[in-house]
Design a protein around this motif. Structure first.
Motif, PDB file in Angstrom:
ATOM      1  N   SER A 381       0.804  -1.222   0.000  1.00 50.06           N
ATOM      2  CA  SER A 381       0.000   0.000   0.000  1.00 50.06           C
ATOM      3  C   SER A 381       0.839   1.276   0.000  1.00 50.06           C
ATOM      4  O   SER A 381       0.343   2.341  -0.370  1.00 50.06           O
ATOM      5  CB  SER A 381      -0.924   0.011   1.217  1.00 50.06           C
ATOM      6  N   PHE A 382       2.085   1.201   0.419  1.00 48.46           N
ATOM      7  CA  PHE A 382       2.893   2.411   0.564  1.00 48.46           C
ATOM      8  C   PHE A 382       3.205   3.033  -0.797  1.00 48.46           C
ATOM      9  O   PHE A 382       3.568   2.338  -1.751  1.00 48.46           O
ATOM     10  CB  PHE A 382       4.199   2.102   1.290  1.00 48.46           C
ATOM     11  N   VAL A 383       3.094   4.361  -0.853  1.00 48.19           N
ATOM     12  CA  VAL A 383       3.364   5.091  -2.091  1.00 48.19           C
ATOM     13  C   VAL A 383       4.618   5.939  -1.885  1.00 48.19           C
ATOM     14  O   VAL A 383       4.638   6.846  -1.052  1.00 48.19           O
ATOM     15  CB  VAL A 383       2.179   5.994  -2.483  1.00 48.19           C
ATOM     16  N   LEU A 384       5.651   5.650  -2.644  1.00 50.57           N
ATOM     17  CA  LEU A 384       6.887   6.429  -2.597  1.00 50.57           C
ATOM     18  C   LEU A 384       6.681   7.680  -3.445  1.00 50.57           C
ATOM     19  O   LEU A 384       6.548   7.607  -4.670  1.00 50.57           O
ATOM     20  CB  LEU A 384       8.058   5.602  -3.122  1.00 50.57           C
ATOM     21  N   LEU A 385       6.640   8.835  -2.790  1.00 54.01           N
ATOM     22  CA  LEU A 385       6.330  10.095  -3.466  1.00 54.01           C
ATOM     23  C   LEU A 385       7.571  10.838  -3.952  1.00 54.01           C
ATOM     24  O   LEU A 385       7.524  11.580  -4.929  1.00 54.01           O
ATOM     25  CB  LEU A 385       5.534  11.005  -2.515  1.00 54.01           C
ATOM     26  N   LYS A 386       8.679  10.626  -3.265  1.00 49.92           N
ATOM     27  CA  LYS A 386       9.914  11.333  -3.612  1.00 49.92           C
ATOM     28  C   LYS A 386      11.093  10.454  -3.225  1.00 49.92           C
ATOM     29  O   LYS A 386      11.073   9.806  -2.176  1.00 49.92           O
ATOM     30  CB  LYS A 386       9.984  12.669  -2.864  1.00 49.92           C
ATOM     31  N   ASN A 387      12.134  10.436  -4.067  1.00 45.87           N
ATOM     32  CA  ASN A 387      13.319   9.644  -3.744  1.00 45.87           C
ATOM     33  C   ASN A 387      14.523  10.226  -4.480  1.00 45.87           C
ATOM     34  O   ASN A 387      15.057   9.635  -5.412  1.00 45.87           O
ATOM     35  CB  ASN A 387      13.114   8.170  -4.124  1.00 45.87           C
ATOM     36  N   ASN A 388      14.940  11.388  -4.048  1.00 43.57           N
ATOM     37  CA  ASN A 388      16.041  12.096  -4.712  1.00 43.57           C
ATOM     38  C   ASN A 388      17.326  11.281  -4.684  1.00 43.57           C
ATOM     39  O   ASN A 388      17.738  10.779  -3.636  1.00 43.57           O
ATOM     40  CB  ASN A 388      16.285  13.447  -4.036  1.00 43.57           C
ATOM     41  N   GLY A 389      17.941  11.190  -5.848  1.00 46.98           N
ATOM     42  CA  GLY A 389      19.211  10.486  -5.940  1.00 46.98           C
ATOM     43  C   GLY A 389      19.120   9.019  -5.595  1.00 46.98           C
ATOM     44  O   GLY A 389      20.130   8.396  -5.252  1.00 46.98           O
ATOM     45  N   SER A 390      17.926   8.466  -5.719  1.00 45.52           N
ATOM     46  CA  SER A 390      17.706   7.054  -5.360  1.00 45.52           C
ATOM     47  C   SER A 390      18.274   6.756  -3.974  1.00 45.52           C
ATOM     48  O   SER A 390      18.951   5.744  -3.755  1.00 45.52           O
ATOM     49  CB  SER A 390      18.343   6.130  -6.410  1.00 45.52           C
ATOM     50  N   PHE A 391      17.972   7.655  -3.034  1.00 47.53           N
ATOM     51  CA  PHE A 391      18.476   7.487  -1.669  1.00 47.53           C
ATOM     52  C   PHE A 391      18.005   6.164  -1.059  1.00 47.53           C
ATOM     53  O   PHE A 391      18.769   5.474  -0.365  1.00 47.53           O
ATOM     54  CB  PHE A 391      18.024   8.658  -0.805  1.00 47.53           C
ATOM     55  N   ILE A 512      17.077  13.324   5.285  1.00 40.03           N
ATOM     56  CA  ILE A 512      15.800  13.240   5.988  1.00 40.03           C
ATOM     57  C   ILE A 512      14.832  12.401   5.161  1.00 40.03           C
ATOM     58  O   ILE A 512      14.684  12.606   3.952  1.00 40.03           O
ATOM     59  CB  ILE A 512      15.192  14.644   6.213  1.00 40.03           C
ATOM     60  N   VAL A 513      14.163  11.465   5.819  1.00 37.29           N
ATOM     61  CA  VAL A 513      13.095  10.657   5.214  1.00 37.29           C
ATOM     62  C   VAL A 513      11.799  11.012   5.933  1.00 37.29           C
ATOM     63  O   VAL A 513      11.707  10.896   7.160  1.00 37.29           O
ATOM     64  CB  VAL A 513      13.382   9.151   5.326  1.00 37.29           C
ATOM     65  N   LEU A 514      10.800  11.438   5.170  1.00 39.22           N
ATOM     66  CA  LEU A 514       9.505  11.838   5.735  1.00 39.22           C
ATOM     67  C   LEU A 514       8.493  10.724   5.511  1.00 39.22           C
ATOM     68  O   LEU A 514       8.260  10.304   4.366  1.00 39.22           O
ATOM     69  CB  LEU A 514       9.033  13.133   5.074  1.00 39.22           C
ATOM     70  N   LEU A 515       7.894  10.253   6.589  1.00 37.95           N
ATOM     71  CA  LEU A 515       6.861   9.216   6.541  1.00 37.95           C
ATOM     72  C   LEU A 515       5.540   9.841   6.961  1.00 37.95           C
ATOM     73  O   LEU A 515       5.434  10.420   8.043  1.00 37.95           O
ATOM     74  CB  LEU A 515       7.218   8.054   7.468  1.00 37.95           C
ATOM     75  N   LEU A 516       4.526   9.719   6.095  1.00 38.51           N
ATOM     76  CA  LEU A 516       3.244  10.377   6.327  1.00 38.51           C
ATOM     77  C   LEU A 516       2.146   9.359   6.609  1.00 38.51           C
ATOM     78  O   LEU A 516       2.041   8.331   5.916  1.00 38.51           O
ATOM     79  CB  LEU A 516       2.860  11.214   5.108  1.00 38.51           C
TER      80      LEU A 516
END
Length: 748
Positions: A381-391, A512-516
């Motif tokens: 169910s999790f949606v990855l919204l942003k992943n700059n530089g394939s962090f 920083i990783v933001l979990l919503l």
């Protein structure tokens, strides 16, 4: 002697009861139902139709001792686990399940839910326990369209698209009811019928609201998912609180009889939302007495009243309505038939040994298999919204991390609305599992709850000192959005946003990783744009498996932990992009009609892998009324195995009717190993090609149809790691679709 006489009379009564035709399993269902109805007095039927719950006065429907019929509990919550009835496996909230875009996930969750509901019912029945949430008739699924991002009940829905919502509802209904050719495991109840989706309490009360809707929007947006429920074979619908164009839904003959029964072919029962019938008098002021109200609702097609623990519900005036000539006895008898037919199909009047579902027992509740389903569903169910530089994914053990925010260790709020009981032994929070990624974990919630009124900046500042990665867990939960609780704003509570600002200020260059954790979209535009926030993942309300699922997805560990969720709604940038909650026009709502630029579009989501669509083949022309098959070739060109959500959107090119800008017409979740190429077939139904004509209804027009095939919507400025193919085909002629569906179940 007296004891012997009592025993003889009791035995004789039992023998007579067993031999009555309604208990004769060799007879056709309709003969059994008719026999039972004819044995009941009109007074008994009145009481049975009045006791749908809730509370000790509201339900259960009472026993009928002379026929050896036990009490019956109608109201059980099965939204994503057995709610409000003791221990049960807690699966992710519905909106998160919708983000899986997987009929397989939905079916597994509903099937597991149904097994536990039936197992607990068997226990309750054996111990003569009756009442709310102890039955096997479900008030689920919720198939209302997510039409406004601030509606408090968005989390219970399957998102904003009619096709996605209807397709998932179809699988959920079938998972609940089972595949036995004779018996139903638990019966589904799709809700809330209809034109429903806010407001709850802002700016007006749901109990008195009048939803004014055009016939076009009603047919194109609000009815399609309910139609899929009929096609799936649901035994029940729940009518909603609101009025529809001035007429209360539970007394709306156009809705409950003309559309639901005559057009869609539904033959089951309709139950009112709790107190919806009382509200016709008290809030809508549509009628001013119980006699007129019961006549209105029963004549309209509402079979069962769910009151607010009322000793004398509105339906208790049924006999007076008959005497006044406002309601016929024949109508009442016909209205009671679907109730007892449903009970028969659930196995109530058959020998216990005949029904295989009667062997399900309490050992199945929170079984290892069900806990695994909960974990897999959360991960998907999790949606990855942003992943700059394939962090992400994180591939190495970390020395020190910080876990921050009011959702980091907030067990209750991570479950969401209508959740099963929290079982600590099976529940993990983000903090529980993220600390396994490092040698040392610094923790600070910053605020004691999600409202975040009181904020401790110093604890946050201290926690982010000299760490490798910072995880910030923010969101809403029941405190900020739930039933009867709309959000007044898209903004996070001020101090939740301040946590992020303080982390950025005090943590140097640490990623920083933001979990919503939320349902409706939040204004996180500046966080999305900020370079210090490397990754953002939407988690919804994952329930018991929250922490473990997050850990596995962030590290891409265990089987199939590559994120593949896709948004089931449009994530608007700002509140001013959204029309009023009380305006039921679909103009500028959902991706189908919105012409602005969202933060994240419907169907959007990232992966650790990359997917490429090589080709798509189809018939260049078809006759109106036939389905179109599309053979698709897609490959995984990335380094990780993962799931791709194949999405097909349609655009009409030569029509005069007002229709959506684009429309989802088919989708499929597929798994691909690295460098694997799949070739598979999807179909577009004739209904998905049809346009609404105010005079003729649904019509398939001749001309050219444009298709967009890929892992996202066409024309989006924010793209995922897949391409889009554009194809065309021609419809040769014109066809008016039959309004009456084929009946896909055997309900009376």
């Amino acid at each position: 002697m007296e004891d012997i006489l009592i025993l003889f009379v009791t035995t004789l009564a039992l023998v007579i009861a067993v031999e009555l035709p309604f208990r004769n399993t060799s007879l056709p269902w309709h003969d059994r139902v008719n026999d039972l109805i004819n044995r009941l007095t009109i007074e008994e039927i009145m009481v049975q139709m009045s006791r749908g719950g809730s509370g000790p006065h509201g339900g259960p429907a009472p026993a009928i001792p002379r026929l050896k019929i036990d009490p019956w509990s109608w109201n059980t919550e099965c939204l994503r686990g057995d709610g409000d009835s003791g221990n049960a496996t807690a699966f992710p909230q519905a909106l998160g399940l919708a983000a899986t875009w997987s009929t397989d996930v939905i079916h597994k969750v509903s099937e597991a839910t149904s097994i536990e509901v039936r197992a607990k019912y068997n226990f309750f029945r054996e111990n003569k326990q009756y009442g709310d949430h102890k039955g096997i008739s479900c008030f689920s699924p919720v198939v209302n369209i997510m039409r406004h991002p601030l509606w408090g009940r968005n989390q219970e829905t399957y998102g904003e698209d009619p096709l996605l919502s209807g397709t998932l509802a179809y699988s959920f209904v079938q998972g609940l009811q089972g595949r036995n050719p004779r018996y139903v495991r638990t019966n589904a109840g799709c809700k809330h019928l209809d034109v429903h989706g806010g407001p709850e309490n802002i700016p007006v009360s749901r109990f008195s609201f009048d939803a004014k809707v055009t016939e076009r929007d009603w047919r194109l947006t609000f009815l399609p998912a309910f139609k899929k429920c009929v096609e799936a074979g649901t035994y029940s619908f729940m009518c909603s609180f609101n009025r529809i164009n001035g007429v209360p839904a539970c007394g709306n003959r156009k809705l409950l009889t003309d559309i639901l029964r005559k057009e869609l072919g539904f033959t089951g029962y309709v139950v009112s939302d709790q107190a919806a019938i009382e509200n016709i008098i008290d809030y809508h002021h549509y009628t001013n007495n119980s006699i007129d109200t019961v006549a209105l609702c029963v004549n309209a097609g509402c079979n069962l009243e769910l009151s607010t623990n009322s000793e004398k519900p509105i339906y208790f005036s049924m006999l007076d309505a008959i005497k006044a000539g406002k309601l016929s006895k024949e109508t009442v008898l016909e209205s009671a038939k679907p109730l007892f037919y449903t009970r028969m199909k659930l196995g109530e009047f058959d020998p216990l040994k005949m029904n295989p579902y009667n062997y399900l027992d309490m050992s199945l509740v929170q079984s290892e298999d069900h806990r695994q389903i909960a974990l897999d569903a959360a991960k998907k169910s999790f949606v990855l919204l942003k992943n700059n530089g394939s962090f992400l994914p994180l591939t190495k053990k970390l020395k020190r991390i910080a876990v921050l925010g009011p959702m980091a260790n907030n067990v209750i709020q991570q479950f969401g609305n209508y959740n099963p009981n929290v079982m600590p032994m099976y529940t993990s929070t983000p903090l529980d599992s993220l600390k396994q990624l490092s040698d040392v974990t610094n923790f600070a919630n910053g605020c004691k709850d999600n409202r975040c009124i009181h904020y401790s900046s110093s604890t946050v500042k201290s926690a982010v000192n000299n760490v490798d990665v910072i995880f910030i867990c923010l969101g809403t939960g029941l405190e900020l959005e739930s039933e009867d609780n709309d959000r007044g704003s898209m903004e996070l509570p001020v101090n939740q946003s301040q946590i992020v600002k303080d982390v950025i200020q005090f943590s140097g260059s640490t990623p920083i990783v933001l979990l919503l954790f939320n349902a409706g979209p939040l204004n996180i535009t500046w966080m999305d744009e900020h370079p210090r926030i490397y990754s953002i993942m939407e988690c919804f309300f994952p329930a018991q498996a929250t922490g473990e699922a997050i850990k596995q997805v962030l590290t891409n560990s265990e089987n199939n932990s590559n994120p593949a969720g896709r948004l089931p709604f449009t994530w608007y940038k700002y509140r001013n992009q959204i029309p009023s909650m009380t305006d039921y026009s679909m103009t500028q709502r959902t991706y189908r009609y919105f012409t602005g630029k969202p933060l994240y579009p419907f169907g959007y989501g990232l992966s650790y892998s990359k997917f490429y669509y090589y080709n798509a083949w189809m018939n260049p022309s078809i006759k109106a009324g036939t389905k179109q098959g599309i053979r698709i070739e897609v490959g995984n060109s990335g380094p990780y195995a993962g799931d791709e959500i194949v999405q097909i959107y349609l655009k009409w090119t030569n029509i005069t009717q007002e229709m959506p800008n684009i429309q989802l017409v088919s989708f499929k979740r597929v798994h691909l190993e690295p460098q694997q190429v799949l070739n598979f077939l999807l179909f577009i139904s004739p209904e998905s090609m049809a346009v609404w004509d105010d005079k003729e209804g649904f019509v398939i027009e001749p001309g050219k149809i444009q298709l967009f095939i890929g892992g996202q919507q066409p024309g989006q400025s924010r793209v995922t790691s897949s391409n889009i193919l554009t194809r065309h085909f021609t419809i040769e002629d014109r066809k008016v679709l039959n309004k009456y569906s084929e009946r896909t179940n055997d309900i009376l």
